[in-house]
Design a protein around this motif. Sequence first.
Motif, short mmCIF file in Angstrom:
data_model
loop_
_atom_site.label_atom_id
_atom_site.label_comp_id
_atom_site.label_asym_id
_atom_site.label_seq_id
_atom_site.Cartn_x
_atom_site.Cartn_y
_atom_site.Cartn_z
N ILE A 1 -2.42 -7.04 -50.91
CA ILE A 1 -3.65 -6.76 -51.68
C ILE A 1 -4.71 -6.14 -50.78
CG2 ILE A 1 -5.56 -7.84 -52.94
CD1 ILE A 1 -3.54 -9.88 -54.01
N LEU A 2 -4.83 -6.66 -49.57
CA LEU A 2 -5.81 -6.14 -48.61
C LEU A 2 -5.48 -4.69 -48.25
CD1 LEU A 2 -8.29 -6.82 -46.91
CD2 LEU A 2 -6.74 -7.55 -45.11
N VAL A 3 -4.21 -4.39 -48.03
CA VAL A 3 -3.79 -3.02 -47.71
C VAL A 3 -4.10 -2.09 -48.89
CG1 VAL A 3 -1.78 -1.55 -47.28
CG2 VAL A 3 -2.06 -3.68 -46.02
N ASN A 4 -3.83 -2.54 -50.11
CA ASN A 4 -4.12 -1.72 -51.30
C ASN A 4 -5.62 -1.46 -51.45
OD1 ASN A 4 -1.46 -1.39 -52.02
ND2 ASN A 4 -1.43 -3.17 -53.38
N ILE A 5 -6.43 -2.47 -51.16
CA ILE A 5 -7.89 -2.28 -51.23
C ILE A 5 -8.34 -1.28 -50.19
CG2 ILE A 5 -10.11 -3.44 -50.86
CD1 ILE A 5 -8.88 -5.94 -52.16
N ILE A 6 -7.84 -1.39 -48.99
CA ILE A 6 -8.22 -0.44 -47.91
C ILE A 6 -7.77 0.97 -48.27
CG2 ILE A 6 -7.77 0.19 -45.51
CD1 ILE A 6 -7.71 -2.84 -44.88
N LEU A 7 -6.57 1.13 -48.80
CA LEU A 7 -6.09 2.45 -49.21
C LEU A 7 -6.94 3.02 -50.35
CD1 LEU A 7 -2.21 2.00 -49.05
CD2 LEU A 7 -3.67 3.31 -47.50
N ALA A 8 -7.38 2.17 -51.26
CA ALA A 8 -8.24 2.63 -52.36
C ALA A 8 -9.59 3.08 -51.82
CB ALA A 8 -8.42 1.51 -53.38
N ILE A 9 -10.13 2.35 -50.84
CA ILE A 9 -11.41 2.74 -50.23
C ILE A 9 -11.27 4.07 -49.51
CG2 ILE A 9 -13.09 2.13 -48.45
CD1 ILE A 9 -12.67 -0.82 -49.29
N ILE A 10 -10.18 4.26 -48.78
CA ILE A 10 -9.94 5.52 -48.06
C ILE A 10 -9.81 6.67 -49.06
CG2 ILE A 10 -8.26 6.78 -46.66
CD1 ILE A 10 -7.73 4.12 -45.17
N ALA A 11 -9.10 6.46 -50.15
CA ALA A 11 -8.97 7.51 -51.16
C ALA A 11 -10.32 7.83 -51.79
CB ALA A 11 -7.97 7.07 -52.24
N PHE A 12 -11.12 6.82 -52.04
CA PHE A 12 -12.46 7.02 -52.62
C PHE A 12 -13.34 7.82 -51.66
CE2 PHE A 12 -16.86 5.47 -53.16
CZ PHE A 12 -17.09 5.97 -54.44
N LEU A 13 -13.32 7.45 -50.39
CA LEU A 13 -14.12 8.19 -49.40
C LEU A 13 -13.63 9.63 -49.27
CD1 LEU A 13 -14.57 5.47 -46.64
CD2 LEU A 13 -16.27 6.27 -48.28
N GLY A 14 -12.33 9.82 -49.34
CA GLY A 14 -11.78 11.18 -49.28
C GLY A 14 -12.23 12.03 -50.45
N SER A 15 -12.29 11.43 -51.63
CA SER A 15 -12.75 12.20 -52.80
C SER A 15 -14.23 12.52 -52.70
CB SER A 15 -12.44 11.43 -54.09
OG SER A 15 -13.21 10.25 -54.17
N ILE A 16 -15.00 11.62 -52.14
CA ILE A 16 -16.43 11.91 -51.94
C ILE A 16 -16.60 13.05 -50.95
CG2 ILE A 16 -18.58 11.00 -50.96
CD1 ILE A 16 -17.93 8.34 -52.26
N ILE A 17 -15.86 13.02 -49.87
CA ILE A 17 -15.96 14.07 -48.86
C ILE A 17 -15.59 15.42 -49.44
CG2 ILE A 17 -14.92 14.95 -46.72
CD1 ILE A 17 -14.87 12.05 -45.73
N THR A 18 -14.49 15.48 -50.17
CA THR A 18 -14.06 16.77 -50.73
C THR A 18 -14.92 17.20 -51.90
OG1 THR A 18 -12.43 15.69 -52.14
CG2 THR A 18 -11.67 16.51 -50.01
N GLY A 19 -15.53 16.27 -52.60
CA GLY A 19 -16.34 16.62 -53.77
C GLY A 19 -17.77 16.95 -53.43
#
Length: 104
Positions: free
Chosen positions: A5-23
């Motif tokens: 669960i912790l790994v999935n949360i971290i991966l979700a945060i990384i994906a969210f930050l990546g979308s903010i950076i590209t957007g």
Amino acid sequence: MDKEILVNIILAIIAFLGSIITGVLVPYIKKSKNKNNMMLLKLVVDTLVTAAEEIFVGSGRGDKKYEWVYNELVKRYPKIDEKEAKILIESAVNELHNVQNSIK
């Protein structure tokens, strides 16, 4: 199970930050780069127009001046649109004439 669960949360945060950076960040950098390129292009056109005024002295030589400036501009910026070049050149000529008139 908790680690998964912790790994999935971290991966979700990384994906969210990546979308903010590209957007947000990438378009901002592109906009800033385009603004700088436009300022440089305007400076080049202003310089070419001033040079044409020095090279082609005398009245009634506007067509030769325009042709020279346009050709020199196309040499430096081969992908420039003809309409955009015309607008930039006319703007630079108007600014130069305004400066010359204010000096007189």
